[in-house]
Design an enzyme around this catalytic site. Structure first.
Site, PDB file in Angstrom:
ATOM      1  N   LEU A  31     -18.023  13.522 -15.655  1.00 31.67           N
ATOM      2  CA  LEU A  31     -17.884  14.784 -14.927  1.00 31.67           C
ATOM      3  C   LEU A  31     -18.596  14.658 -13.583  1.00 31.67           C
ATOM      4  O   LEU A  31     -19.753  14.243 -13.515  1.00 31.67           O
ATOM      5  CB  LEU A  31     -18.497  15.935 -15.730  1.00 31.67           C
TER       6      LEU A  31
ATOM      7  N   TRP B 151     -14.422  15.371  -1.563  1.00 33.23           N
ATOM      8  CA  TRP B 151     -13.076  14.833  -1.333  1.00 33.23           C
ATOM      9  C   TRP B 151     -12.742  13.699  -2.302  1.00 33.23           C
ATOM     10  O   TRP B 151     -11.871  12.887  -2.040  1.00 33.23           O
ATOM     11  CB  TRP B 151     -12.951  14.355   0.108  1.00 33.23           C
TER      12      TRP B 151
ATOM     13  N   SER C 165     -14.018  24.061  -2.804  1.00 32.12           N
ATOM     14  CA  SER C 165     -13.292  24.001  -1.537  1.00 32.12           C
ATOM     15  C   SER C 165     -11.831  23.663  -1.784  1.00 32.12           C
ATOM     16  O   SER C 165     -11.516  22.615  -2.349  1.00 32.12           O
ATOM     17  CB  SER C 165     -13.915  22.950  -0.614  1.00 32.12           C
TER      18      SER C 165
ATOM     19  N   CYS D  43     -30.594  17.847  11.996  1.00 30.10           N
ATOM     20  CA  CYS D  43     -30.822  17.351  10.635  1.00 30.10           C
ATOM     21  C   CYS D  43     -31.332  15.911  10.645  1.00 30.10           C
ATOM     22  O   CYS D  43     -32.221  15.554   9.856  1.00 30.10           O
ATOM     23  CB  CYS D  43     -29.544  17.467   9.813  1.00 30.10           C
TER      24      CYS D  43
END
Length: 383
Positions: free
Chosen positions: A173, A179, A200, A355
């Site tokens: 899982l 993607w 998404s 970031c």
């Protein structure tokens, strides 16, 4: 006013706001209208009052609006954070508002779970395909022996797979499959049967295309609705969206889905402290309702449910990953520019640079944690 209306930095007004900003910057190595690539080039006279009034939200929004420029936002952020401006850059009202919201409301409830998917991950596969490498991994690469972004991302996927000790035919899982990067890797290279979930729609469409012909099922589903039993579970770059009010539910869910002799790998960005907070600009424009867990958050939520077998930190690798994404973004922006606007371009450049600077300053971390249910014998984690 946008940056297109000016050809260079403005003459700095001698105002109280400007002097306060200069005092805050003193000793950081970042100057106003200086010559270093990490210096801030002021393009709008109201820049100073705006960031003093709005903190990091104002800093990010004013960059998107073209009020200032900086050649190396990553180095600017690195220097400011090392100088201790991280907390001072947030206004008291910003911190209070997020704490009140997070305290009284479940910002990551099932009814709100799809917000971040629509706001960020559904922005456009064309943009992400150009920013990321061919694996479409949107998480930290593993650069221990890698020379390129693609090598680092394949190494990260394989590191997680080896930590899970995946064997052919195992049911795996992938919580937050993006993607389809790990699902494809585990099915193609290890012969696993993979179920991947995402919130998404755009990710689900592309993930199904990428995994066509493989024993992979991609579901548009919240982790709290899952049923079944899996030999191995992995979650890469998704726990940041779970929220502190749902940590125990998350680990309860993993516990109920994992086979008795199973293994679980949690790959997540982490915070150095346990304060419930979020950067206002990141929360508004990049990852709505996200929050970074601390070591304490993860330990408390998993205690009594799963046994921690291994904990690895390679947060410094995220700096290099983000800079590679930024390089790809700049190099290929012209290919998708007609589908977006200049404000989106500046939003991504600011996001990636800030970031990268935060990871470079070691202000935030990247952890891979391996769990079992207390399996017999010794566990040796690959590196």
């Amino acid at each position: 006013m946008t940056s297109d209306t000016r050809i260079g930095p403005v003459a700095l007004p001698d105002t109280r706001s400007r002097r306060i900003v200069e005092d805050l910057l003193e000793g950081s190595g970042v100057n106003l209208n200086g010559s270093a690539p990490w210096d801030i080039q002021v393009l709008h006279p109201d820049f100073f009052s705006r960031i003093l009034r709005q903190g990091t939200l104002g800093l990010g929004e004013s960059y998107m609006d073209g009020w200032w420029d900086c050649e190396r936002i990553d180095e600017m952020a690195h220097r400011l954070l090392r100088h201790g401006l991280g907390e001072r850059a947030h206004t008291a009202s910003e911190r209070l508002m997020y704490r009140l919201q997070a305290g009284f409301f479940n910002l990551q409830s099932k009814t709100r779970a799809y917000i971040v998917g629509k706001a960020h991950y559904d922005l456009g596969n064309d943009l992400f395909e150009r920013m990321l490498d061919p694996t479409m991994c949107y998480s930290c690469g593993y650069w221990k022996e890698a020379e390129t972004l693609h090598e680092a991302q394949v190494a990260k996927l394989d590191l997680a797979a080896r930590k899970l000790d995946i064997q052919p035919g195992m049911k795996v899982l992938d919580i937050g499959c993006g993607w389809g990067s790990f699902a494809e890797h585990a099915a193609r290279r290890y012969g696993a049967e993979v179920t991947g979930i995402t919130i998404s729609k755009e990710q689900a469409v592309l993930a199904r295309q990428r995994c066509e012909g493989l024993p992979v099922e991609i579901l548009l589903e919240d982790y709290r609705d899952l049923e079944g039993r899996f030999d191995r579970i992995v979650s890469i770059g998704m726990f940041e969206h779970v929220g502190h009010r749902n940590y125990r539910t998350y680990f309860d869910t993993v516990d109920s889905l994992l086979a008795d002799d199973g293994l679980f790998v949690l790959h997540t960005i982490g915070s150095n402290n346990s304060e419930i907070s979020a950067d206002p600009w990141i929360n508004k424009y990049i990852f709505p309702n996200g929050i970074l867990p601390s070591i304490k958050h993860i330990a408390q939520a998993s205690e009594g449910r799963l046994l921690m077998e291994d904990w690895q930190n390679f947060g410094a690798d995220y700096d290099r990953t983000l800079m590679a994404w930024n390089e790809n973004f700049d190099a290929h922006w012209h290919e998708v520019a007609d589908n977006y606007n200049e404000r989106t371009r500046r939003m991504f450049r600011y996001y990636l640079g800030v970031c990268a600077g935060a990871f470079r300053a070691r202000d935030i971390q990247l952890w891979q944690v391996v769990y079992s249910k207390g399996r017999a014998g010794r566990y040796d984690s690959p590196r």
